[in-house]
Scaffold this motif. Structure first.
Motif, PDB file in Angstrom:
ATOM      1  N   THR A 110      -5.544   6.166  -1.740  1.00 47.07           N
ATOM      2  CA  THR A 110      -4.807   4.943  -1.479  1.00 47.07           C
ATOM      3  C   THR A 110      -4.498   4.184  -2.763  1.00 47.07           C
ATOM      4  OG1 THR A 110      -5.928   4.727   0.654  1.00 47.07           O
ATOM      5  CG2 THR A 110      -4.850   2.780  -0.185  1.00 47.07           C
ATOM      6  N   LYS A 146      -3.124   0.358  -3.957  1.00 50.20           N
ATOM      7  CA  LYS A 146      -2.958  -0.987  -3.410  1.00 50.20           C
ATOM      8  C   LYS A 146      -2.582  -1.975  -4.519  1.00 50.20           C
ATOM      9  CE  LYS A 146      -6.583  -0.368   0.112  1.00 50.20           C
ATOM     10  NZ  LYS A 146      -7.895  -0.865   0.599  1.00 50.20           N
ATOM     11  N   THR A 184       0.818  -1.216   0.000  1.00 51.69           N
ATOM     12  CA  THR A 184       0.000   0.000   0.000  1.00 51.69           C
ATOM     13  C   THR A 184       0.850   1.264   0.000  1.00 51.69           C
ATOM     14  OG1 THR A 184      -1.552  -1.231   1.398  1.00 51.69           O
ATOM     15  CG2 THR A 184      -1.959   1.116   1.140  1.00 51.69           C
TER      16      THR A 184
END
Length: 262
Positions: A201, A203, A188
């Motif tokens: 974010t 990922k 992440t």
């Protein structure tokens, strides 16, 4: 709120900002590096306002009236009563106002931690920008190939030449556990445009090696996890890991940077 309390809060807040921005890298937990001059200026301004407020209070008498000597005598009737009422401050500090002391002291003595797996596990992965197929440059022959998570995601889901197929790649980020019942874990990165409030974010799912402790910064070497059609939106943004190595947390962790290589 009494003026001494206001002066104290202004001063504490300013000193906290100055400590964080001048003497540590902790400000990078909340804002981008380019915001540092503004933080310093804000800290100086808050301290100056606190000093000015304290100086103004000290110039007045013990009951809030200007300290310029005794009255020549008692005023008559209602005028004297009114002066007496105005000379005394019966106001108190609201209890909720004392809560403002906590963030000021926190900045001064113990800054809150940076955003991490707790935030990332509750946020969907960022949608990367669509890139024209002709804009993908040929990949260098380096193996493993250092690559950002944004570039990896774009290569997996948008590069119809499938240049990433079979290539060993190297990425770095921190560990976020996958939800119960789902395989693997997430490498992440959290990105900010201005400050932590607008964080997004990135990922990449990691298979093949057990997850280190949450929030541990690691470098992952692996190949694309074959799921879906490579070069299309159905392709899984995932790798089959060959190795996972613990690394130190970068000073500016809110960037999608290339992993450091020796």
């Amino acid at each position: 709120m009494k003026r001494w309390v206001k002066a104290g809060l202004l001063g504490l807040g300013g000193l906290g900002l100055l400590r964080t921005a001048l003497f540590t890298d902790e400000y990078l937990r909340y804002v981008k590096e380019g915001m540092r001059p503004l933080l310093i200026a804000s800290g100086v301004l808050l301290v100056a306002l606190g000093v000015a407020e304290a100086w103004s209070v000290s110039r007045r008498g013990p009951h809030g009236a200007p300290g310029h000597g005794h009255d020549d005598g008692h005023r008559h009737g209602s005028e004297g009563d009114r002066g007496s009422e105005e000379g005394h401050d019966h106001s108190g500090v609201p209890r909720v106002a004392w809560l403002l002391v906590l963030p000021a002291l926190s900045l001064l003595f113990h800054a809150p931690p940076a955003l991490g797996s707790y935030t990332a596990s509750r946020e969907p992965a960022r949608t990367v920008a669509v890139q024209d197929e002709d804009d993908f440059d040929p990949l260098p022959a380096t193996s493993p190939l250092p690559i950002t998570m944004t570039d990896f995601t774009q290569r997996v889901q948008q590069d119809r030449k499938r240049a990433i197929e079979g290539r060993a790649v190297l990425m770095s980020g921190f560990v976020t556990p996958a939800p119960d019942g789902e395989g693997g874990w997430y490498l992440t990165r959290i990105l900010v445009s201005c400050c932590a409030a607008d964080a997004t974010t990135l990922k990449v799912r990691v298979y093949g090696i057990a997850a280190p402790k949450a929030d541990t910064w690691v470098s992952v070497t692996g190949t694309w996890h074959a799921s879906g059609a490579l070069g299309t939106s159905s392709a899984a943004v995932a790798v089959d890991a060959r190795s996972v190595t613990k690394i130190g947390k970068p000073s500016n962790s809110y960037m999608d940077a290339l992993p450091l290589t020796s």
